[in-house]
Scaffold this motif. Structure first.
Motif, mmCIF file in Angstrom:
data_model
loop_
_atom_site.group_PDB
_atom_site.id
_atom_site.type_symbol
_atom_site.label_atom_id
_atom_site.label_comp_id
_atom_site.label_asym_id
_atom_site.label_seq_id
_atom_site.Cartn_x
_atom_site.Cartn_y
_atom_site.Cartn_z
ATOM 1 N N ILE A 28 0.816 -1.213 0.000
ATOM 2 C CA ILE A 28 0.000 0.000 0.000
ATOM 3 C C ILE A 28 0.849 1.262 0.000
ATOM 4 O O ILE A 28 1.838 1.366 0.728
ATOM 5 C CB ILE A 28 -0.914 0.013 1.252
ATOM 6 C CG1 ILE A 28 -1.938 -1.126 1.196
ATOM 7 C CG2 ILE A 28 -1.626 1.349 1.400
ATOM 8 C CD1 ILE A 28 -3.013 -0.961 0.161
ATOM 9 N N VAL A 29 0.404 2.238 -0.810
ATOM 10 C CA VAL A 29 0.909 3.609 -0.739
ATOM 11 C C VAL A 29 -0.304 4.547 -0.776
ATOM 12 O O VAL A 29 -1.444 4.093 -0.887
ATOM 13 C CB VAL A 29 1.872 3.934 -1.902
ATOM 14 C CG1 VAL A 29 3.175 3.166 -1.761
ATOM 15 C CG2 VAL A 29 1.219 3.663 -3.256
ATOM 16 N N ALA A 30 -0.044 5.841 -0.679
ATOM 17 C CA ALA A 30 -1.128 6.822 -0.684
ATOM 18 C C ALA A 30 -1.824 6.853 -2.039
ATOM 19 O O ALA A 30 -1.214 6.631 -3.088
ATOM 20 C CB ALA A 30 -0.585 8.199 -0.329
ATOM 21 N N GLY A 31 -3.114 7.137 -1.988
ATOM 22 C CA GLY A 31 -3.898 7.288 -3.204
ATOM 23 C C GLY A 31 -4.365 8.716 -3.390
ATOM 24 O O GLY A 31 -3.580 9.658 -3.318
ATOM 25 N N LEU A 38 -10.492 7.019 -7.679
ATOM 26 C CA LEU A 38 -9.418 6.357 -6.951
ATOM 27 C C LEU A 38 -9.652 6.531 -5.459
ATOM 28 O O LEU A 38 -10.075 7.590 -5.004
ATOM 29 C CB LEU A 38 -8.070 6.962 -7.345
ATOM 30 C CG LEU A 38 -6.821 6.265 -6.791
ATOM 31 C CD1 LEU A 38 -6.565 4.976 -7.549
ATOM 32 C CD2 LEU A 38 -5.608 7.192 -6.897
ATOM 33 N N GLY A 39 -9.365 5.500 -4.688
ATOM 34 C CA GLY A 39 -9.552 5.575 -3.247
ATOM 35 C C GLY A 39 -8.408 6.297 -2.557
ATOM 36 O O GLY A 39 -7.459 6.774 -3.187
ATOM 37 N N GLN A 40 -8.501 6.358 -1.231
ATOM 38 C CA GLN A 40 -7.461 7.008 -0.435
ATOM 39 C C GLN A 40 -6.160 6.222 -0.444
ATOM 40 O O GLN A 40 -5.110 6.755 -0.097
ATOM 41 C CB GLN A 40 -7.964 7.186 1.002
ATOM 42 C CG GLN A 40 -9.150 8.120 1.119
ATOM 43 C CD GLN A 40 -9.779 8.103 2.502
ATOM 44 O OE1 GLN A 40 -9.362 7.341 3.383
ATOM 45 N NE2 GLN A 40 -10.793 8.921 2.706
ATOM 46 N N LEU A 41 -6.235 4.954 -0.853
ATOM 47 C CA LEU A 41 -5.053 4.098 -0.909
ATOM 48 C C LEU A 41 -4.857 3.583 -2.332
ATOM 49 O O LEU A 41 -5.814 3.403 -3.087
ATOM 50 C CB LEU A 41 -5.205 2.914 0.047
ATOM 51 C CG LEU A 41 -5.414 3.251 1.527
ATOM 52 C CD1 LEU A 41 -5.675 1.980 2.321
ATOM 53 C CD2 LEU A 41 -4.217 4.003 2.092
ATOM 54 N N TYR A 101 -2.171 2.811 -8.979
ATOM 55 C CA TYR A 101 -2.628 1.448 -9.222
ATOM 56 C C TYR A 101 -3.882 1.231 -8.364
ATOM 57 O O TYR A 101 -3.800 1.104 -7.147
ATOM 58 C CB TYR A 101 -1.542 0.443 -8.846
ATOM 59 C CG TYR A 101 -0.265 0.634 -9.623
ATOM 60 C CD1 TYR A 101 -0.059 -0.048 -10.820
ATOM 61 C CD2 TYR A 101 0.721 1.510 -9.172
ATOM 62 C CE1 TYR A 101 1.119 0.129 -11.544
ATOM 63 C CE2 TYR A 101 1.901 1.685 -9.887
ATOM 64 C CZ TYR A 101 2.092 0.999 -11.073
ATOM 65 O OH TYR A 101 3.240 1.184 -11.790
ATOM 66 N N GLN A 102 -5.020 1.194 -9.015
ATOM 67 C CA GLN A 102 -6.280 1.163 -8.292
ATOM 68 C C GLN A 102 -6.594 -0.231 -7.759
ATOM 69 O O GLN A 102 -6.458 -1.236 -8.470
ATOM 70 C CB GLN A 102 -7.423 1.638 -9.183
ATOM 71 C CG GLN A 102 -8.742 1.827 -8.434
ATOM 72 C CD GLN A 102 -9.729 2.638 -9.233
ATOM 73 O OE1 GLN A 102 -9.641 2.702 -10.444
ATOM 74 N NE2 GLN A 102 -10.668 3.262 -8.553
#
Length: 539
Positions: free
Chosen positions: A74-77, A321-324, A358-359
């Motif tokens: 996971i990284v920031a979205g 896109l989400g928060q992540l 990357y969703q």
């Protein structure tokens, strides 16, 4: 308050025989405790309140994030909240709201309330038998244990409370207990719960309408899965294997020997009791249809008042896109390989309007097979389609039993017999997701403990990506080795391209792998002591 204690309760709006969802519950007026706890329905209503509190946003958010957000997945979205960004940057402070543990203790308090007052109902309601009481207690013990297990992996030390807070004269100042000691208490509780929990009707007898009662309520296999997970964390590998075997023996038809090759093509589930036609693939069947035949325990959501809004916020939808976002390592399918359908099912590497991200599509979307697609052809798919309803959140499914057993076999003594059986477990999930491969993974390529250990870690990452398990896998590895060095160098540091030296220096301290106690909790309870790593940090 003396003897008249006011509590808020939630009650079923309709009986179980109704077509309404079993979590359609509504608040009642405040009730005096001595006028409650008189009938079986009183107990049932509070048991269901335990589940209801687990699908509230504060609890489910922490369940998703605690085992995932700090991992190499996971990284920031998009529009990532500041507190979440700080966690992703490894700059967590005691003021971070994501460090609050109140939602967990809310569930624990409901469970404690059931365990304290339900036994008295057997004397007042002749229909409330001892068997029903024991089943309700098994549910409360297991939900409480699951919640404490999250706390143990998040904080390492925390208050262990077994009495409900129902009176403002009670002592609210409770010292923290070592998580390792709490886990011993949880095992004792869960061994009792396993004895009295309802049978796992399993995965082979259920139909969709009743699935929410077998997979959405604690049953024997849910207890066993949690026990196996705790045993694995504690390094009690033979006990972990025993619990996994109990699950597999209960679910898999003993008349048929299951093999990896059986599970390709139309056989998309991990049981051999299904006769499925080709649908939208494993991702759709397991994560979008809800309560699949390989489900063990999942939190139930619906389109009404019980929506899983946190999956939507964190992972996004087909338009946003989400928060992540997935890391490039995961998003470019490096961990999956070109033939593994899980990468293509769980990640969109080219989300429209969000270049460079990357969703995450697991839990909320599925690829649709093109017209005329053969069962064996998993690659002839069209675009992603979003689910028409909010997804359940899966806590345990059959893949957990296979891959927990695989890890325990590798760690137990790493003899060749154990390594071969571990590879059998890995092949079950791996071949299901690589239907175009002609041969299973070979023991010739994984004949050492080190190589098999790496394979199991990789397969767990591929199978459980974005399911809230990866960080706990990495943390368990660090705890087993007594150092974070190997975990950091081999896995976690792959996602830190900015300030890698600073991050590695921070996370080389084992205490930094756990969350701080929120500063408000420290102010409210003078008996709590902060995680030593965070004592020197300034808000």
């Amino acid at each position: 308050m003396k003897n008249k204690i006011i509590i808020m309760l939630l009650l079923l709006s309709v009986p179980f025989s109704s077509c309404s969802d079993w979590l359609d519950i509504k608040p009642l007026d405040s009730m005096v405790l001595e006028d409650y706890w008189k009938t079986q329905s009183d107990v049932e209503s509070v048991v269901l309140t335990c589940y209801k509190a687990m699908i509230e946003t504060g609890y489910i958010e922490r369940v998703i994030l605690s085992g995932e957000v700090r991992s190499d997945n996971i990284v920031a979205g998009r529009s990532t909240p500041a507190g979440l960004t700080k966690i992703l940057e490894a700059t967590i402070l005691p003021s971070n709201d994501y460090a609050k543990w109140e939602p967990f203790y809310k569930v624990i308090n409901y469970c404690n309330t059931v365990l304290k007052f339900a036994p008295g109902v057997t004397e007042l309601d002749p229909d409330y038998t001892n068997g029903l009481l024991k089943a309700h207690e098994a549910e409360a013990l297991t939900l409480r244990a699951l919640t404490y297990f999250y706390l143990a992996r998040m904080y390492r030390e925390f208050p262990y409370i077994t009495d409900p807070y129902i009176d403002d004269t009670q002592n609210f100042y409770v010292e923290a207990t070592q998580g390792s000691k709490v886990l011993d208490y949880l095992i004792e509780d869960l061994l009792i719960a396993e004895k009295y929990a309802v049978k796992s009707k399993g995965n082979k007898y259920q139909v969709p309408y009743y699935a929410k009662y077998t997979n959405g309520r604690i049953n024997k296999n849910a207890v066993r899965a949690l026990l196996a997970d705790i045993y694995l964390w504690k390094g009690e590998y033979s006990a972990c294997i025993e619990m996994c075997d109990k699950i597999l023996e209960d679910v898999i038809d003993p008349k048929t020997i299951i093999s990896a090759q059986m599970l390709t093509g139309a056989e998309m589930y991990l049981t051999n009791n299904d006769n499925l036609s080709f649908g939208q693939g494993t991702s759709y069947e397991v994560f979008l249809s809800k309560n699949s035949s390989e489900s063990i325990f999942e939190l139930q959501f619906d389109r009404g008042d019980n929506q899983n809004t946190k999956v939507h916020e964190l992972y996004g939808d087909n338009m946003t896109l989400g928060q992540l976002s997935a890391t490039p390592l995961v998003g470019d399918y490096d961990v999956f390989g070109d033939l593994d359908v899980r990468g293509k099912d769980y990640i969109d590497p080219n989300p429209v309007g969000y270049a460079g991200f990357y969703q995450i599509t697991k839990y909320r979307a599925s690829r649709t097979p093109a017209k005329g697609t053969e069962a064996k052809d998993f690659y002839n798919y069209t675009n992603y389609t979003s689910s028409t309803y909010t997804p359940n959140w899966i806590i345990y499914r059959l893949a957990d039993a296979y891959l927990m057993k695989a890890e325990a076999l590798v760690q137990r003594n790493a003899g060749m017999e154990d390594l071969e059986e571990a590879l059998e477990m890995v092949n079950i999930t791996y071949m299901r997701s690589n239907p175009d491969l002609q041969l299973e993974l070979s023991i010739n390529d994984y004949s050492s403990k080190e190589s098999m250990e790496e394979l199991v870690m990789l397969e767990r990452q591929r199978e459980f990506v974005f399911e809230g398990k990866r960080w706990f896998d990495l943390l368990r590895m660090a705890e087993r080795e007594g150092s974070s060095t190997n975990m950091l160098n081999k896995y976690l540091m792959r996602k830190y391209t900015l300030n890698p030296t600073m991050v590695q220096t921070k996370l080389s301290n084992m205490d930094a792998l756990y969350m701080p106690i929120h500063k408000k909790e420290l102010s409210a309870n003078p008996k709590l002591k902060q995680n030593p790593y965070y004592n020197t940090l300034k808000d």
